[in-house]
Write a protein that holds these residues in place. Structure first.
Motif, PDB file in Angstrom:
ATOM      1  N   VAL A 117      -2.258 -24.393 -12.430  1.00 25.99           N
ATOM      2  CA  VAL A 117      -3.281 -24.110 -12.227  1.00 25.99           C
ATOM      3  C   VAL A 117      -2.865 -22.564 -10.979  1.00 25.99           C
ATOM      4  O   VAL A 117      -3.799 -20.799 -11.361  1.00 25.99           O
ATOM      5  N   ARG A 118      -2.080 -22.223 -10.471  1.00 25.91           N
ATOM      6  CA  ARG A 118      -1.518 -21.682  -9.395  1.00 25.91           C
ATOM      7  C   ARG A 118      -1.285 -20.273 -10.484  1.00 25.91           C
ATOM      8  O   ARG A 118      -1.411 -19.398  -9.882  1.00 25.91           O
ATOM      9  N   LEU A 119      -0.257 -20.695 -11.737  1.00 28.65           N
ATOM     10  CA  LEU A 119      -0.197 -20.011 -12.052  1.00 28.65           C
ATOM     11  C   LEU A 119      -1.698 -19.442 -12.989  1.00 28.65           C
ATOM     12  O   LEU A 119      -1.493 -18.014 -12.537  1.00 28.65           O
ATOM     13  N   TRP A 120      -2.620 -19.514 -13.187  1.00 32.53           N
ATOM     14  CA  TRP A 120      -3.030 -18.967 -13.853  1.00 32.53           C
ATOM     15  C   TRP A 120      -3.950 -18.284 -12.625  1.00 32.53           C
ATOM     16  O   TRP A 120      -4.347 -17.320 -13.078  1.00 32.53           O
TER      17      TRP A 120
ATOM     18  N   LEU B  75      -6.036 -13.300 -10.821  1.00 31.19           N
ATOM     19  CA  LEU B  75      -6.030 -11.984  -9.772  1.00 31.19           C
ATOM     20  C   LEU B  75      -4.995 -11.045 -10.144  1.00 31.19           C
ATOM     21  O   LEU B  75      -5.414  -9.991 -10.200  1.00 31.19           O
ATOM     22  N   GLY B  76      -3.907 -10.648 -10.608  1.00 28.89           N
ATOM     23  CA  GLY B  76      -2.763 -10.010 -11.080  1.00 28.89           C
ATOM     24  C   GLY B  76      -3.803  -8.945 -11.965  1.00 28.89           C
ATOM     25  O   GLY B  76      -4.110  -7.424 -12.135  1.00 28.89           O
ATOM     26  N   ALA B  77      -5.020  -9.914 -12.410  1.00 30.72           N
ATOM     27  CA  ALA B  77      -5.701  -8.827 -14.167  1.00 30.72           C
ATOM     28  C   ALA B  77      -7.252  -7.962 -12.722  1.00 30.72           C
ATOM     29  O   ALA B  77      -6.906  -7.204 -13.670  1.00 30.72           O
TER      30      ALA B  77
END
Length: 215
Positions: free
Chosen positions: A31-34, A39-41
């Motif tokens: 979940v943290r990765l997504w 956020l990056g997107a």
């Protein structure tokens, strides 16, 4: 039978964490990765949008500047419209003058050509010339330019035949007719002569001729 002892490099460890806890941690990590990916997107999209707005802003500024320059040029052109009309009128008048003065005669050279073949004791007393048509070709010696008569007086009789021959040889003389030459004694010691002469168009002044390549 001898038993082989298993070597141990340290204290034995046993993972007592439940399987569910391991799965939960894996899910949290995913979940943290997504979340970071999203956020990056979002950040990348925000940067792209900001760049697009900045590009549009500067493009609008350039457009406004070009429109202002165009309006300034149009104003300048409008202010020069009177000058353009004046130049057009001048060009029309110049063309009209060239057409109207195409047969302008250079009188002094014509009289000088006739005087050059007359004896020194003669005096030109009358000239009656009519100009011909406007030049139609490039060779002014091929067309008739001036037709008329010349009257001159002499104190002594003149042999008119050689005089006419000399006149025919003068540069610019198109034709000289000796049949219309008359001689009469008008007073004691005074003789009057009448010559018919034609010049080609080289005697035109060309003072008002339109220049080649002109407007």
């Amino acid at each position: 039978m001898t038993a082989i002892a298993v070597p141990f490099s340290g204290a034995p460890r046993v993972n007592l964490m439940p399987r569910s806890e391991i799965a939960r941690r894996e899910r949290d990590s995913l979940v943290r990765l997504w979340v970071w990916i999203v956020l990056g997107a979002i950040i990348v999209a925000a940067l792209i949008i900001a760049a697009a707005f900045a590009f549009k802003f500067f493009a609008d500024q350039r457009l406004v500047a070009e429109q202002a320059r165009t309006n300034a040029l149009l104003t300048e052109i409008a202010s020069l419209s009177e000058v353009s009309q004046a130049l057009a009128t001048e060009s029309e008048l110049t063309d009209f003058r060239s057409d109207a003065m195409a047969t302008d005669l250079a009188w002094t050279p014509v009289i000088a050509k006739i005087s050059s073949i007359l004896p020194s004791d003669t005096t030109i007393t009358g000239v009656d010339f009519t100009v011909g048509g406007a030049p139609q070709g490039d060779d002014p010696t091929a067309e008739q330019g001036v037709v008329g008569t010349v009257t001159f007086d002499s104190a002594t009789p003149i042999d008119i035949v050689p005089l006419i021959r000399a006149l025919r040889g003068v540069d610019g003389v198109f034709y000289a007719d000796g049949q219309s030459v008359t001689s009469s004694q008008v007073s004691a010691g005074q003789y009057s002569y009448l010559l018919d002469v034609e010049f080609d168009q080289s005697v035109y002044s060309n003072q008002y001729a339109a220049e080649e390549g002109g407007e």
